[in-house]
Design a protein around this motif. Structure first.
Motif, PDB file in Angstrom:
ATOM      1  N   ALA A  34      14.923   9.626 -21.287  1.00  0.00           N
ATOM      2  CA  ALA A  34      13.664   9.283 -21.948  1.00  0.00           C
ATOM      3  C   ALA A  34      12.943   8.159 -21.200  1.00  0.00           C
ATOM      4  O   ALA A  34      11.708   8.155 -21.121  1.00  0.00           O
ATOM      5  CB  ALA A  34      13.925   8.883 -23.395  1.00  0.00           C
ATOM      6  N   ASP A  35      13.692   7.210 -20.652  1.00  0.00           N
ATOM      7  CA  ASP A  35      13.075   6.156 -19.840  1.00  0.00           C
ATOM      8  C   ASP A  35      12.319   6.752 -18.659  1.00  0.00           C
ATOM      9  O   ASP A  35      11.225   6.303 -18.299  1.00  0.00           O
ATOM     10  CB  ASP A  35      14.144   5.194 -19.314  1.00  0.00           C
ATOM     11  N   LEU A  36      12.911   7.785 -18.060  1.00  0.00           N
ATOM     12  CA  LEU A  36      12.256   8.439 -16.924  1.00  0.00           C
ATOM     13  C   LEU A  36      11.039   9.231 -17.395  1.00  0.00           C
ATOM     14  O   LEU A  36      10.001   9.254 -16.730  1.00  0.00           O
ATOM     15  CB  LEU A  36      13.244   9.364 -16.215  1.00  0.00           C
ATOM     16  N   ALA A  37      11.173   9.876 -18.551  1.00  0.00           N
ATOM     17  CA  ALA A  37      10.051  10.659 -19.086  1.00  0.00           C
ATOM     18  C   ALA A  37       8.849   9.769 -19.371  1.00  0.00           C
ATOM     19  O   ALA A  37       7.703  10.205 -19.253  1.00  0.00           O
ATOM     20  CB  ALA A  37      10.486  11.398 -20.348  1.00  0.00           C
ATOM     21  N   ARG A  95      15.876  15.614 -26.894  1.00  0.00           N
ATOM     22  CA  ARG A  95      14.744  15.927 -27.778  1.00  0.00           C
ATOM     23  C   ARG A  95      14.593  14.851 -28.858  1.00  0.00           C
ATOM     24  O   ARG A  95      13.491  14.361 -29.123  1.00  0.00           O
ATOM     25  CB  ARG A  95      14.953  17.292 -28.413  1.00  0.00           C
ATOM     26  N   GLU A  96      15.709  14.493 -29.485  1.00  0.00           N
ATOM     27  CA  GLU A  96      15.671  13.490 -30.557  1.00  0.00           C
ATOM     28  C   GLU A  96      15.175  12.141 -30.034  1.00  0.00           C
ATOM     29  O   GLU A  96      14.356  11.469 -30.682  1.00  0.00           O
ATOM     30  CB  GLU A  96      17.068  13.345 -31.163  1.00  0.00           C
ATOM     31  N   GLU A  97      15.676  11.738 -28.858  1.00  0.00           N
ATOM     32  CA  GLU A  97      15.270  10.460 -28.283  1.00  0.00           C
ATOM     33  C   GLU A  97      13.785  10.462 -27.909  1.00  0.00           C
ATOM     34  O   GLU A  97      13.074   9.473 -28.138  1.00  0.00           O
ATOM     35  CB  GLU A  97      16.128  10.144 -27.056  1.00  0.00           C
ATOM     36  N   ARG A 101      10.392   8.240 -29.627  1.00  0.00           N
ATOM     37  CA  ARG A 101       9.450   7.433 -28.845  1.00  0.00           C
ATOM     38  C   ARG A 101       8.042   8.013 -28.869  1.00  0.00           C
ATOM     39  O   ARG A 101       7.161   7.547 -28.145  1.00  0.00           O
ATOM     40  CB  ARG A 101       9.932   7.324 -27.399  1.00  0.00           C
ATOM     41  N   GLY A 102       7.857   9.051 -29.670  1.00  0.00           N
ATOM     42  CA  GLY A 102       6.534   9.663 -29.761  1.00  0.00           C
ATOM     43  C   GLY A 102       6.186  10.542 -28.577  1.00  0.00           C
ATOM     44  O   GLY A 102       5.006  10.804 -28.319  1.00  0.00           O
ATOM     45  N   ILE A 103       7.197  11.018 -27.879  1.00  0.00           N
ATOM     46  CA  ILE A 103       6.979  11.896 -26.722  1.00  0.00           C
ATOM     47  C   ILE A 103       7.276  13.333 -27.136  1.00  0.00           C
ATOM     48  O   ILE A 103       8.386  13.651 -27.566  1.00  0.00           O
ATOM     49  CB  ILE A 103       7.881  11.490 -25.534  1.00  0.00           C
ATOM     50  N   HIS A 104       6.275  14.197 -27.036  1.00  0.00           N
ATOM     51  CA  HIS A 104       6.449  15.594 -27.422  1.00  0.00           C
ATOM     52  C   HIS A 104       6.556  16.440 -26.141  1.00  0.00           C
ATOM     53  O   HIS A 104       5.555  16.793 -25.533  1.00  0.00           O
ATOM     54  CB  HIS A 104       5.282  16.047 -28.302  1.00  0.00           C
ATOM     55  N   ASP A 295      21.584   1.984 -15.170  1.00  0.00           N
ATOM     56  CA  ASP A 295      20.491   1.468 -14.339  1.00  0.00           C
ATOM     57  C   ASP A 295      19.496   2.559 -13.951  1.00  0.00           C
ATOM     58  O   ASP A 295      18.772   2.431 -12.964  1.00  0.00           O
ATOM     59  CB  ASP A 295      21.058   0.833 -13.058  1.00  0.00           C
ATOM     60  N   ALA A 296      19.439   3.649 -14.731  1.00  0.00           N
ATOM     61  CA  ALA A 296      18.642   4.812 -14.343  1.00  0.00           C
ATOM     62  C   ALA A 296      17.178   4.457 -14.080  1.00  0.00           C
ATOM     63  O   ALA A 296      16.592   4.858 -13.072  1.00  0.00           O
ATOM     64  CB  ALA A 296      18.734   5.890 -15.419  1.00  0.00           C
ATOM     65  N   LYS A 297      16.562   3.707 -14.992  1.00  0.00           N
ATOM     66  CA  LYS A 297      15.139   3.385 -14.837  1.00  0.00           C
ATOM     67  C   LYS A 297      14.902   2.525 -13.601  1.00  0.00           C
ATOM     68  O   LYS A 297      13.980   2.778 -12.815  1.00  0.00           O
ATOM     69  CB  LYS A 297      14.624   2.670 -16.085  1.00  0.00           C
TER      70      LYS A 297
END
Length: 310
Positions: A34-37, A95-97, A101-104, A295-297
């Motif tokens: 999700a950080d990457l998205a 999907r849940e994460e 964060r309001g990301i569809h 440390d992905a982001k």
């Protein structure tokens, strides 16, 4: 402006071993994805499956022993099953994460077949230990079926080949979904190894290194970055010794030199380095990063891990 394309390879740390461990582990992995998205890039995910496919192989063979009317499950089927249930947990956690964060953004798992060469050297030198511990009598029965067996401290176990990936059957579907804005989970466990026989694809009794399949996936998708997430902060020289030192940036040539010196553990780190070098060698403006999952982001921003460029 085109969005940055990134292939993310998730290692054992992102999945755990048991079913409950996997449920917890994928939640942490989902946060990294999700950080990457949030950086608005196109993401394709691959993942390991070693404990999971071993568990499935053992369970299916134990079932076959108890029920003679059923055949034993071949490795290709066990690989497909592991892709399905890992993908199920992983895509739902992501999907849940994202929604929190309001990301569809849709998340899709593709059962992926990877073509291997029937004359690959590994078929003559199997190296991957899988499945349950067997008695000597059971081991002989396996060998009579044409399978390879090795003696370990615990007893006898099956050993299979690890051929190199040559092509990905579902690459067009993966590309189409990625271009349409999906986060795609593909090549789980290195993909289901298959041999081309005319128009037919036949499952091979083998496993493919997840990192090598991830590199091939990044190459075929013309990705901008190959991000290999593991349980270590960096690659290291002289790992485990007093003169151990982290590697933060590497050229492909320097990485090849370290490979030749035997600096990287063959069963764990080496496939990651080989995949990274292979990718940047065919993608001159690409970058590969080997970093800790946590440390992905920062690794995506090239502020953590070991960064490998041509």
């Amino acid at each position: 402006m085109n969005k940055k394309k990134i292939v993310v390879a998730l290692g054992h740390k992102a999945l755990g071993t048991t079913l409950p461990e996997q449920k917890d582990a994928v939640r942490a992995a989902a946060k990294a994805i999700a950080d990457l998205a949030e950086n608005d890039c196109r993401i394709v995910i691959s993942h390991s499956n070693a404990p999971q496919v071993g568990m499935i192989h053992t369970a299916m063979n134990e079932f076959g022993k108890q029920h003679p009317d059923y055949t034993f499950a071949p490795m290709s089927v066990c690989s497909a099953m592991s892709q399905g249930y890992i993908g199920y947990d992983l895509q739902n956690a992501i999907r849940e994460e994202l929604l929190s964060r309001g990301i569809h953004k849709p998340v899709t798992t593709i059962l992926t077949q990877v073509i291997v060469n029937p004359y690959d050297d590994s078929f003559y030198k199997p190296v991957k230990i899988i499945g349950r511990v067997m008695t000597e009598e059971e081991a002989k029965a396996e060998e009579e079926k044409g399978n390879h067996v090795v003696k370990t401290d615990a007893g006898y176990r099956r050993i299979v080949s690890a051929p190199k990936p040559e092509d990905i059957v579902e690459i067009d579907a993966i590309r189409t979904l990625s271009d349409a804005g999906h986060i795609v989970i593909a090549c789980g466990g290195g993909g289901i190894p298959v041999l081309k026989q005319g128009r037919r694809l036949k499952g091979a009794s083998a496993v493919i290194e997840k990192d090598l399949a991830s590199g091939k996936l990044a190459e075929l998708l013309d990705a901008d970055m190959l991000l290999l997430l593991t349980g270590e902060k960096h690659l290291y020289l002289n790992y485990g010794k007093e003169n151990c030192e982290p590697l933060t940036r590497l050229s492909a040539d320097r990485a090849r030199s370290y490979i030749a010196e035997g600096q990287f553990a063959e069963a764990s780190v080496l496939p990651k380095v080989v995949a990274a070098v292979s990718f940047v060698s065919v993608k001159p403006d690409g970058v590969a990063v080997i970093a800790d999952l946590d440390d992905a982001k920062a690794a995506f921003l090239e502020q953590a891990g070991t960064i490998i460029r041509p």
